[in-house]
Design a protein around this motif. Structure first.
Motif, PDB file in Angstrom:
ATOM      1  N   CYS A   5      41.001  14.631  29.394  1.00 14.80           N
ATOM      2  CA  CYS A   5      39.892  15.285  28.707  1.00 14.80           C
ATOM      3  C   CYS A   5      40.427  16.184  27.592  1.00 14.80           C
ATOM      4  O   CYS A   5      41.340  16.975  27.811  1.00 14.80           O
ATOM      5  N   VAL A   7      38.895  18.586  26.267  1.00 12.19           N
ATOM      6  CA  VAL A   7      38.400  19.956  26.422  1.00 12.19           C
ATOM      7  C   VAL A   7      39.176  20.711  27.498  1.00 12.19           C
ATOM      8  O   VAL A   7      39.630  21.825  27.280  1.00 12.19           O
ATOM      9  N   CYS A   8      39.353  20.082  28.685  1.00 11.79           N
ATOM     10  CA  CYS A   8      39.969  20.816  29.798  1.00 11.79           C
ATOM     11  C   CYS A   8      41.280  20.210  30.290  1.00 11.79           C
ATOM     12  O   CYS A   8      41.959  20.817  31.115  1.00 11.79           O
ATOM     13  N   CYS A  34      35.358  13.599  32.628  1.00  7.44           N
ATOM     14  CA  CYS A  34      36.276  14.346  33.489  1.00  7.44           C
ATOM     15  C   CYS A  34      35.471  14.931  34.647  1.00  7.44           C
ATOM     16  O   CYS A  34      34.249  14.822  34.685  1.00  7.44           O
ATOM     17  N   ALA A  36      34.690  17.866  35.251  1.00 12.44           N
ATOM     18  CA  ALA A  36      33.758  18.915  34.800  1.00 12.44           C
ATOM     19  C   ALA A  36      32.603  18.322  33.987  1.00 12.44           C
ATOM     20  O   ALA A  36      31.711  19.049  33.557  1.00 12.44           O
ATOM     21  N   HIS A  38      32.853  16.728  31.000  1.00  8.32           N
ATOM     22  CA  HIS A  38      33.045  16.729  29.546  1.00  8.32           C
ATOM     23  C   HIS A  38      33.012  15.307  29.004  1.00  8.32           C
ATOM     24  O   HIS A  38      33.557  14.381  29.609  1.00  8.32           O
TER      25      HIS A  38
HETATM   26 ZN   LIG Z   1      37.033  18.186  30.835  1.00  7.17          ZN
END
Ligand SMILES: [Zn+2]
Ligand SMILES: [Zn+2]
Length: 226
Positions: A5, A7-8, A34, A36, A38
């Motif tokens: 991901c 983002v994370c 992911c 989370a 995203h």
């Molecule tokens: Zn993520």
């Protein structure tokens, strides 16, 4: 092969669903998510940089512009230090002001803010004493006060806003860090808007890039946390 991901950093799972794009907030088909949730939509993958900045600011519900710029700076096409940072600050603050219900955001205003700040060349801090992030603070004040070259106080305020941001960046010392310049400009904008325009926008910079920025100034930067 595992994908991660943007983002994370979590590993992505292959899916076939509809999900909210983390960048623009639109619900779109998703092939990877992911844990989370995203997801980056096709349009946000294909957008050019100014379009992406506009898409994220337009779709954002964040009330702190730091969250908005941090998300933009995590897009896969983001370069650690680059003129990409020159167009972030005014657009992100305008979006945050809308999200805080402090100022409405007229159609086309984000695009025009981005257009005003996108001509500043790479490395202008060192070659001509200018920083795009700082000039964004003047642009922001100009937009909020409807300044132009014929106005009196409004013109002076725009100039002063850029000058204060430039001074803050100069006093932080070099070498350049575009992340630091963006955070310093956002903090300057917050102080300036409160003092001069009575707009109380809270800004709490947190650098999420010190671990991946090979040129991080570490203890020499007030945003270094690790
Ligand atoms: Zn993520
Ligand atoms: Zn999107």
């Amino acid at each position: 092969m595992a994908y991660h991901c943007v983002v994370c950093g979590d590993e992505l799972a292959q899916v076939d669903t509809v999900a909210v794009c983390t960048f623009c907030g639109h619900e779109t088909p998703s092939k990877y998510l992911c844990s989370a949730g995203h997801h980056i939509c096709e349009e946000c993958q294909l957008a050019d940089w100014p379009q992406l900045v506009e898409r994220v600011c337009e779709g954002s519900h964040q009330t702190d512009p730091v969250s908005i710029v941090n998300l933009i700076m995590k897009h896969p096409m983001s370069i650690m230090h680059s003129p990409q940072h020159h167009i972030l600050v005014s657009a992100a603050v305008l979006a945050a002001l809308r999200n805080n219900r402090m100022r409405p955001l007229a159609p086309g205003r984000l695009a025009s803010a981005i257009e005003r700040t996108k001509g500043i060349p790479m490395g202008a801090c060192g070659t001509r004493g200018e920083c795009g992030a700082a000039i964004c603070v003047g642009t922001l004040v100009s937009i909020l006060t409807s300044a132009n070259y014929q106005k009196d106080r409004e013109r002076s305020l725009a100039l002063q806003a850029s000058a204060e941001a430039l001074l803050t960046i100069a006093q932080a010392g070099g070498p350049r860090c575009c992340k630091q310049s963006v955070y310093l400009s956002l903090e300057t904008a917050s102080i300036f808007l409160k003092r001069e325009l009575g707009i109380d926008l809270s800004v709490e910079p947190r650098c999420e890039f010190d671990q991946v920025n090979e040129e991080c100034k570490k203890e020499r930067c007030k945003y270094f946390v690790h």
